[in-house]
Design an enzyme around this catalytic site. Structure first.
Site, short mmCIF file in Angstrom:
data_model
loop_
_atom_site.label_atom_id
_atom_site.label_comp_id
_atom_site.label_asym_id
_atom_site.label_seq_id
_atom_site.Cartn_x
_atom_site.Cartn_y
_atom_site.Cartn_z
N GLU A 166 -6.63 4.09 7.90
CA GLU A 166 -6.56 5.55 7.71
C GLU A 166 -7.87 6.08 7.12
O GLU A 166 -8.26 7.22 7.39
CB GLU A 166 -5.34 5.90 6.84
N GLU A 215 -4.98 -5.44 10.36
CA GLU A 215 -3.93 -4.44 10.62
C GLU A 215 -4.22 -3.75 11.94
O GLU A 215 -5.03 -2.83 12.00
CB GLU A 215 -3.91 -3.39 9.50
N LYS A 265 0.10 4.24 -0.14
CA LYS A 265 -0.53 5.39 0.55
C LYS A 265 -0.32 6.66 -0.26
O LYS A 265 -0.29 6.62 -1.49
CB LYS A 265 0.00 5.49 1.99
N HIS A 270 -9.36 0.68 4.89
CA HIS A 270 -8.06 0.82 5.53
C HIS A 270 -8.20 1.68 6.79
O HIS A 270 -9.03 2.58 6.85
CB HIS A 270 -7.04 1.45 4.57
N SER A 285 3.83 -2.41 10.19
CA SER A 285 5.29 -2.45 10.36
C SER A 285 5.92 -3.77 9.91
O SER A 285 6.85 -4.27 10.55
CB SER A 285 5.67 -2.11 11.81
N GLY A 318 2.78 1.96 10.86
CA GLY A 318 3.68 3.11 10.75
C GLY A 318 4.39 3.45 12.04
O GLY A 318 5.00 4.51 12.16
N ASN A 355 0.88 -1.17 0.00
CA ASN A 355 0.00 0.00 0.00
C ASN A 355 0.91 1.22 0.00
O ASN A 355 1.54 1.52 1.01
CB ASN A 355 -0.89 -0.04 1.25
P1 13P Z 1 3.27 0.17 7.64
O1 13P Z 1 3.79 -1.10 7.00
O2 13P Z 1 3.97 1.41 7.15
O3 13P Z 1 3.18 0.05 9.12
O4 13P Z 1 1.75 0.34 7.11
C1 13P Z 1 0.89 -0.74 7.18
C2 13P Z 1 -0.33 -0.41 6.41
O5 13P Z 1 -1.12 0.42 6.80
C3 13P Z 1 -0.55 -1.11 5.14
O6 13P Z 1 -1.84 -0.91 4.65
#
Ligand code: 13P
Length: 257
Positions: free
Chosen positions: A100, A170, A11, A98, A216, A176, A9
């Site tokens: 976010e 997740e 983002k 997701h 992560s 992150g 992803n």
């Molecule tokens: P990170 O791997 O940067 O922690 O993000 C995970 C994520 O949100 C993937 O959709």
């Protein structure tokens, strides 16, 4: 046995030149890996670059998907992108729900469910993301939150349609932050989610549905996470932005396949 599914992803990162370099760099790295057909691989670029990246990856085993979609077919929905538009650019899949989108943009389970239905009706595969906040984990609400997000996100989705759904667990506190769930924590929640799927559908749907872990994930922890019996792949943020890191994670998937 479920085929491992590794998705990146991207983002709201990269520019067009870097996005194309990342896609072509990945393709070049993974093409010649032994047994590459034994894993599924996807990347989800930002919308403005999606069509170009689908072109860059036209002859690649890596598919390019969307990070989001809207449920209405067309009309006065400023800033949104429909399933029809994704189909128009030959986009085969999308993330939905997701963390976010849920926690920064305020998406509800009801909205997420509408997006799931619109995507499936249009023949677009879905990665449905779920996961608890830190305070929910600390309040012993992890299972309740995941169960609610699964039941409401999948409301009225049929057993046949489940063939086009992947679940991504997740934990929001691991996204992150550099704090990965331990391998045992991931396995525990994945096994629980599979139990919920068996309850909503039946054992064969539960056994066939892939559940990715996200939060992560890095080359150094990917193999341990994916060696769990219920962890069927990973959804990767930061580490999917570097050819060497994402390739390392794909290799870990191959090692566990
Ligand atoms: P990170 O791997 O940067 O922690 O993000 C995970 C994520 O949100 C993937 O959709």
């Amino acid at each position: 046995m479920r085929k491992k599914y590794i998705a990146g992803n991207w983002k709201m990162n990269l520019n067009l030149a870097d996005a194309k370099d990342l896609a072509s760099g990945l393709d070049a790295e993974i093409k010649n890996l032994d047994g590459i057909d034994n894993v599924d691989i996807a990347v989800c670029p930002p919308f403005v670059y999606l069509q170009r990246i689908i072109g860059t990856l036209a002859d690649s085993p890596i598919k390019a998907g969307a990070q989001n979609v809207y449920f209405e077919a067309n009309g006065a929905f400023t800033g949104e992108v429909s399933v029809e538009m994704l189909k128009d650019i030959s986009c085969p899949m999308t993330l939905i729900g997701h963390s976010e989108r849920r926690h920064v943009m305020g998406e509800t389970d009801e909205l997420i469910n509408k997006k799931v239905h619109a995507s499936l009706a249009g023949g677009i595969e879905v990665i449905l993301c779920i996961g608890e906040l830190l305070e929910e984990r600390e309040g012993d609400q992890t299972e309740a939150v995941c169960e609610r997000q699964l039941r409401e996100g999948l409301a009225n989705v049929t057993a046949d349609q489940m063939a086009n759904i992947t679940i991504a667990y997740e934990p929001v506190w691991a996204i992150g932050t550099g704090k990965t769930a331990t391998s045992d924590q991931a396995q525990e929640v994945h096994a629980f989610c599979r139990k919920v799927l068996a309850d909503i559908y039946d054992d064969s749907v539960a056994q066939a549905t892939r559940i990715q872990y996200g939060g992560s994930v890095k080359p150094a922890n990917a193999e341990e996470l994916m060696s769990n019996p219920d962890v069927d792949g990973v959804l990767v943020g930061g580490a999917s932005l570097k050819v060497s890191d994402f390739t390392g994670i794909i290799k870990a998937g191959l090692a566990c396949g």
